[in-house]
Write a protein that holds these residues in place. Structure first.
Motif, PDB file in Angstrom:
ATOM      1  N   ILE A 136       4.078  17.133  -0.680  1.00 20.63           N
ATOM      2  CA  ILE A 136       3.386  15.848  -0.591  1.00 20.63           C
ATOM      3  C   ILE A 136       4.357  14.759  -0.150  1.00 20.63           C
ATOM      4  O   ILE A 136       5.398  14.533  -0.773  1.00 20.63           O
ATOM      5  N   ASP A 137       3.988  14.079   0.929  1.00 17.04           N
ATOM      6  CA  ASP A 137       4.769  12.985   1.489  1.00 17.04           C
ATOM      7  C   ASP A 137       4.116  11.655   1.126  1.00 17.04           C
ATOM      8  O   ASP A 137       2.990  11.618   0.617  1.00 17.04           O
ATOM      9  N   VAL A 138       4.823  10.545   1.414  1.00 19.48           N
ATOM     10  CA  VAL A 138       4.336   9.218   1.042  1.00 19.48           C
ATOM     11  C   VAL A 138       4.514   8.267   2.221  1.00 19.48           C
ATOM     12  O   VAL A 138       5.558   8.274   2.879  1.00 19.48           O
ATOM     13  N   LEU A 142       8.141   8.508   3.902  1.00 16.27           N
ATOM     14  CA  LEU A 142       9.022   9.283   3.039  1.00 16.27           C
ATOM     15  C   LEU A 142       8.620  10.749   3.128  1.00 16.27           C
ATOM     16  O   LEU A 142       7.559  11.141   2.632  1.00 16.27           O
ATOM     17  N   ARG A 143       9.455  11.548   3.793  1.00 17.47           N
ATOM     18  CA  ARG A 143       9.156  12.972   3.899  1.00 17.47           C
ATOM     19  C   ARG A 143       9.729  13.709   2.703  1.00 17.47           C
ATOM     20  O   ARG A 143      10.895  13.533   2.336  1.00 17.47           O
ATOM     21  N   ASN A 144       8.919  14.527   2.088  1.00 11.50           N
ATOM     22  CA  ASN A 144       9.332  15.321   0.938  1.00 11.50           C
ATOM     23  C   ASN A 144      10.217  16.473   1.424  1.00 11.50           C
ATOM     24  O   ASN A 144       9.766  17.320   2.194  1.00 11.50           O
ATOM     25  N   VAL A 145      11.474  16.470   0.982  1.00 17.24           N
ATOM     26  CA  VAL A 145      12.433  17.483   1.439  1.00 17.24           C
ATOM     27  C   VAL A 145      12.918  18.362   0.294  1.00 17.24           C
ATOM     28  O   VAL A 145      13.970  19.004   0.383  1.00 17.24           O
ATOM     29  N   VAL A 146      12.155  18.413  -0.795  1.00 19.36           N
ATOM     30  CA  VAL A 146      12.530  19.248  -1.933  1.00 19.36           C
ATOM     31  C   VAL A 146      12.569  20.712  -1.498  1.00 19.36           C
ATOM     32  O   VAL A 146      11.669  21.216  -0.837  1.00 19.36           O
ATOM     33  N   SER A 196      -5.733   8.186   0.311  1.00 19.80           N
ATOM     34  CA  SER A 196      -4.811   9.307   0.460  1.00 19.80           C
ATOM     35  C   SER A 196      -5.512  10.565   0.972  1.00 19.80           C
ATOM     36  O   SER A 196      -6.739  10.598   1.130  1.00 19.80           O
ATOM     37  N   ASP A 197      -4.716  11.584   1.238  1.00 22.17           N
ATOM     38  CA  ASP A 197      -5.200  12.898   1.661  1.00 22.17           C
ATOM     39  C   ASP A 197      -6.281  13.375   0.686  1.00 22.17           C
ATOM     40  O   ASP A 197      -6.049  13.455  -0.516  1.00 22.17           O
ATOM     41  N   GLN A 198      -7.473  13.705   1.191  1.00 19.93           N
ATOM     42  CA  GLN A 198      -8.542  14.151   0.300  1.00 19.93           C
ATOM     43  C   GLN A 198      -8.559  15.669   0.114  1.00 19.93           C
ATOM     44  O   GLN A 198      -9.386  16.183  -0.637  1.00 19.93           O
ATOM     45  N   ARG A 199      -7.616  16.370   0.761  1.00 17.18           N
ATOM     46  CA  ARG A 199      -7.413  17.776   0.415  1.00 17.18           C
ATOM     47  C   ARG A 199      -6.753  17.825  -0.959  1.00 17.18           C
ATOM     48  O   ARG A 199      -5.939  16.964  -1.302  1.00 17.18           O
ATOM     49  N   LEU A 200      -7.078  18.824  -1.752  1.00 16.59           N
ATOM     50  CA  LEU A 200      -6.518  18.933  -3.102  1.00 16.59           C
ATOM     51  C   LEU A 200      -5.312  19.852  -3.086  1.00 16.59           C
ATOM     52  O   LEU A 200      -5.389  20.990  -2.627  1.00 16.59           O
ATOM     53  N   HIS A 201      -4.206  19.336  -3.607  1.00 12.54           N
ATOM     54  CA  HIS A 201      -2.938  20.066  -3.590  1.00 12.54           C
ATOM     55  C   HIS A 201      -2.565  20.485  -5.006  1.00 12.54           C
ATOM     56  O   HIS A 201      -2.576  19.674  -5.928  1.00 12.54           O
ATOM     57  N   PHE A 202      -2.235  21.739  -5.164  1.00 14.45           N
ATOM     58  CA  PHE A 202      -1.813  22.262  -6.466  1.00 14.45           C
ATOM     59  C   PHE A 202      -0.428  22.894  -6.332  1.00 14.45           C
ATOM     60  O   PHE A 202      -0.245  23.844  -5.552  1.00 14.45           O
ATOM     61  N   GLY A 220       0.807  -1.201   0.000  1.00 11.28           N
ATOM     62  CA  GLY A 220       0.000   0.000   0.000  1.00 11.28           C
ATOM     63  C   GLY A 220       0.846   1.259   0.000  1.00 11.28           C
ATOM     64  O   GLY A 220       1.928   1.297   0.579  1.00 11.28           O
ATOM     65  N   ALA A 221       0.331   2.317  -0.659  1.00 12.02           N
ATOM     66  CA  ALA A 221       0.999   3.625  -0.666  1.00 12.02           C
ATOM     67  C   ALA A 221      -0.086   4.698  -0.602  1.00 12.02           C
ATOM     68  O   ALA A 221      -1.065   4.648  -1.347  1.00 12.02           O
ATOM     69  N   ALA A 222       0.107   5.655   0.315  1.00 16.37           N
ATOM     70  CA  ALA A 222      -0.828   6.779   0.428  1.00 16.37           C
ATOM     71  C   ALA A 222      -0.046   8.071   0.397  1.00 16.37           C
ATOM     72  O   ALA A 222       1.104   8.131   0.858  1.00 16.37           O
ATOM     73  N   PHE A 223      -0.679   9.121  -0.136  1.00 16.33           N
ATOM     74  CA  PHE A 223       0.001  10.374  -0.441  1.00 16.33           C
ATOM     75  C   PHE A 223      -0.716  11.534   0.240  1.00 16.33           C
ATOM     76  O   PHE A 223      -1.937  11.603   0.228  1.00 16.33           O
ATOM     77  N   GLY A 224       0.069  12.453   0.817  1.00 13.74           N
ATOM     78  CA  GLY A 224      -0.547  13.616   1.432  1.00 13.74           C
ATOM     79  C   GLY A 224       0.479  14.485   2.132  1.00 13.74           C
ATOM     80  O   GLY A 224       1.612  14.076   2.379  1.00 13.74           O
TER      81      GLY A 224
END
Length: 570
Positions: free
Chosen positions: A454-456, A468-472, A521-527, A442-446
């Motif tokens: 966005i992390d995983v 997995l923390r997004n460190v960009v 996954s996170d149901q908030r919408l990310h742009f 399983g993989a979830a994103f948010g």
């Protein structure tokens, strides 16, 4: 099981299979593995024995990201598997775990208080507010009876599946919530996988299976799914009183063929304002059902081009990613598949018609040695283009004894969207999160840390999870929107579409539940907004058909939008 043909092994410069190698010293670090620092390694997944001698032990479990206590921060729910001894009651069953987000980069196990340990053989999890009370509920797909955990608003949940009529039984996989009949209430679709008897598992040479039937590349392996009867699928209509009615047959989505369903998602693929249904099936054609607006669906799987790949061949599909990667305003799909086969990117050409453009887009060749599971479109660098993430891991432990160029434990894959038509693999920096070698499922994103990235979270077979923390680090801007539906839409706005315009660029995102592999996954919408410092236009198409435009005061923030009321303070 594999539906492709054997490929020559791909090795890296150190002669490691590319699935567990190919690391690049000095490459930019995209994700950091912070599992231990976050406290998530308290959870340990278990699924049968290490030998994986039966199919029940191999698909593994999903993960959900949800804000269960409505404090504005995503929490993490990790499903667990089980053992044959636990099924017989001779040992304690492995437990699922709910981790509360402490807002400081760490998480606390709150399973005991919450009452969501499941303690059944868990496969799928999907989040949706089925009773419109403003609090997310959790549906768990098991081998055996499923659970519907109702959120009690006080940090606890109650399993109401029996009362609601959604226990199913048999073997269920990745479910999805969606208001298919636009009555303002979330309905539930539950795909079935295979019919399996733990006391009489399928064995080659017995019970009608010929000798040598269960092999992979000439080596004996566990049997299934081919050769086993498949479970049917179930669509449950929400009656609005806490109960559901099984309308699978009358709606036309019961799967009388007995295909092996693993993942599903409700999403409007033809933009007629009604939710359609996509189902990823293992080793057989995929399903795409078009909503006919009268409580029934039309099977357009073949007509749409979604059932097969561009060679006219079925694939062993595991997971579904949903997103508008080419910014043409239509929702596209990407499907993860077995090793010796490529992951499939389906471009939406309009009118529920799809084209397999995996090779042209540059994602096919690099995914062939990998066995893909959880997947998602995410804009990891906030440049305004959706990238692709694949969680990987094999089902046959014996592959490690062969020189096939594939491995039991595999690294994840990240493909960067270059221009809306081409992708390229992001090099896995040595020692970074993309160099984690695990047998992921399983993989979830948010955005777990509310920092605009966005992390995983990966649920890993027989091991601890991976966060997995997004460190960009770059100067790109972003906007995240939490939608709250009005009286005629589901409260959590599942089924809504949002279009965000900055200059000449128009992006689309949909609120959906499920997809990936058996995850939510996170149901908030990310742009991601790239260099844009302001948003010119936001159009929202609510699930009830209402259209609304709102003004965004500033970027780099999370806003809550209530249907008909615009932006409100959370």
């Amino acid at each position: 099981m594999s539906t492709g043909v054997a490929h020559a092994p791909v090795k890296d410069a150190l002669s490691r299979p590319i699935t567990a190698g190919g690391f690049v010293d000095g490459a930019p670090v995209i994700f950091s593995d912070i599992t231990h620092a976050a406290g998530l390694d308290k959870f340990h997944h278990k699924s049968g024995t290490p030998e994986k001698s039966t199919i029940l032990e191999t698909p593994g479990s999903g993960v959900a990201l949800l804000d269960y206590d409505n404090d504005g921060w995503l929490d993490i729910y990790l499903l667990n598997g089980s053992t044959y001894s636990a099924l017989k009651g001779t040992e304690a069953a492995p437990r699922a775990m709910l981790f509360h987000n402490n807002h400081d980069g760490t998480f606390t196990d709150v399973t005991e208080k919450a009452g969501v340990a499941n303690e059944r053989w868990g496969f799928g999890v999907v989040v949706g507010d089925y009773d419109d009370d403003g609090w997310p509920d959790i549906y768990v797909s098991n081998f055996g009876k499923n659970r519907l955990y109702h959120n009690n608003h006080d940090g606890t949940f109650t399993d109401v599946a029996e009362k609601a009529g959604v226990t199913v039984g048999g073997w269920s996989a990745g479910a999805t919530w969606g208001d298919y009949d636009r009555d303002g209430l979330l309905d539930l679709f539950v795909p079935g996988y295979v019919k399996f008897d733990p006391d009489h598992p399928p064995i080659a040479g017995k019970g009608g299976l010929p000798p040598g039937f269960c092999q992979f590349r000439g080596i004996n392996v566990m049997c299934g799914p081919r050769g086993l009867p498949g479970e049917g699928d179930h669509l449950f209509h929400n009656n609005g009183d806490g109960t559901f009615t099984d309308v699978s047959v009358t709606a036309g989505v019961s799967d009388p063929r007995g295909y092996y369903g693993l993942a599903s998602v409700f999403v409007d693929v033809d933009d007629d304002g009604w939710l359609d249904l996509a189902v990823a099936n293992d080793s057989v054609p995929k399903y795409l059902y078009r909503n006919k607006h009268d409580g029934t669906f039309e099977d357009v799987s073949y007509l749409s081009g979604f059932a097969l790949n561009d060679e006219g061949r079925e694939q062993a599909a595991m997971g579904i990613a949903v997103g508008d990667y080419n910014r043409d305003g239509k929702v596209d799909f990407c499907i993860t598949n077995f090793s010796d086969d490529y992951n499939t990117l389906y471009r939406n050409d309009g009118d529920a018609s799809f084209t397999d453009i995996s090779f042209a887009a540059g994602i096919a060749n690099g995914t062939i040695p990998f066995l893909g599971w959880g997947t998602g479109f995410l804009d990891y660098d906030n440049d305004g283009l959706l990238d692709l993430f694949f969680a990987n891991g094999h089902v046959y432990p014996g592959v490690d004894k062969q020189d096939w160029g594939t491995t039991w434990a595999q690294r994840p894959l990240l493909f960067r969207n270059l221009n809306g038509s081409k992708f390229e693999e992001v090099p896995p920096a040595t020692g970074s999160g993309l160099a984690v070698v695990v047998s992921a499922r399983g993989a979830a994103f948010g955005d777990l840390f509310n920092d605009g990235h966005i992390d995983v979270v990966l649920n890993v077979m027989d091991s601890t999870p991976v966060l997995l923390r997004n460190v960009v680090k770059n100067s790109n801007h972003w906007l995240t929107m939490k939608l709250v539906g009005g009286s005629k839409s589901p409260r959590d706005a599942i089924g809504a579409k949002v279009f965000v315009t900055t200059g000449t660029i128009r992006q689309r995102a949909d609120v959906f539940a499920g997809g990936s592999y058996a995850s939510s996954s996170d149901q908030r919408l990310h742009f991601g907004l790239g260099v844009a410092t302001r948003v010119d236009r936001v159009e929202i198409l609510w699930p009830d058909g209402a259209k609304e435009e709102i003004k965004i005061p500033a970027v780099d923030r999370i806003v809550t939008v209530v249907e008909g009321k615009g932006i409100v303070e959370p």
